[in-house]
Design a protein around this motif. Sequence first.
Motif, PDB file in Angstrom:
ATOM      1  N   CYS A 174       8.990   7.214 -19.655  1.00  0.00           N
ATOM      2  CA  CYS A 174       8.768   6.201 -18.849  1.00  0.00           C
ATOM      3  C   CYS A 174       7.076   6.133 -17.941  1.00  0.00           C
ATOM      4  CB  CYS A 174       9.478   6.075 -17.611  1.00  0.00           C
ATOM      5  SG  CYS A 174       9.509   5.007 -16.327  1.00  0.00           S
ATOM      6  N   SER A 187      13.173   0.602  -6.047  1.00  0.00           N
ATOM      7  CA  SER A 187      12.912   0.768  -7.647  1.00  0.00           C
ATOM      8  C   SER A 187      11.389   0.572  -7.880  1.00  0.00           C
ATOM      9  CB  SER A 187      13.491  -0.583  -8.374  1.00  0.00           C
ATOM     10  OG  SER A 187      13.234  -0.573  -9.682  1.00  0.00           O
ATOM     11  N   THR A 232      16.789   0.476 -14.440  1.00  0.00           N
ATOM     12  CA  THR A 232      15.303   0.690 -14.388  1.00  0.00           C
ATOM     13  C   THR A 232      14.920   1.833 -13.912  1.00  0.00           C
ATOM     14  OG1 THR A 232      13.267  -0.327 -13.904  1.00  0.00           O
ATOM     15  CG2 THR A 232      15.084  -0.366 -12.305  1.00  0.00           C
TER      16      THR A 232
END
Length: 254
Positions: free
Chosen positions: A102, A234, A222
């Motif tokens: 990521c 987030s 996510t």
Amino acid sequence: MKSHQQAARLRQARQRRNRRVAIAAGAVVAFLGVVLAAQLTGGRAGPIAGPAADPSSPAASASAGGARAGEFAFVRRQHSDPMAVGAVDAPVVLVQWTDMRCPFCAVFNRETLPVLQREYVDTGKVRIEIHDVAFFGEQSEDGAVAARAAAEQGRFFEYLAAAYRDAPDKGHPDLPRERLVAFAEKAGVPDLGRFTADLDDAGLRAAARSSNSEAGRLGVTTVPFFVAGGTSLSGAQPIAVFRQYLDAAIAKAG
């Protein structure tokens, strides 16, 4: 004329920054209904593979902290947890879900985590616990296994730092086996032979898969994704947002 243009650019930059902060505040959302359902059904996040995390072990039972009253079941608070940093009795536990491929997780690790460690972890206010996920394919899972293999030798956070330091600014990095081993060398994993063998350890892979499945069940879709003080956050938000978020959690904890 130039001064007017500069002033306009500064106003636009402030507006963009304020919008980011507003979006971040809105991102502190309640996925808590899903999580509470998980707690009520006795769900827990995947344990770290290895004897120290075996709940049937008397030594583990004696040393385990465990979530406090009012905390979610995925909060571990275990002594000698290689995937956590900070005092086991810190007022607040910041739980993070991360994927080794990521790019935003890499940004958080490089830019924000060192500040949080210095201002919150080292001062005893916050403990950080990591849960791995594999949202970006098989190599994400391989990366999670590799990080757990480094954790077996006490170099989990050093391994994350080495991997995320080399991550590209955009896109998902390739993580072939030789690169995973190279990260271990950079992270100072003492026994590279054992590390390489652990990349094929069925228990570590099962633990990584369990963690990924549990994230899905909890509604984590996510990364990076965080939970502290009963609310979630987030994304790789600016440090000011994290300070506000953690200060509120600390105040709530009393």
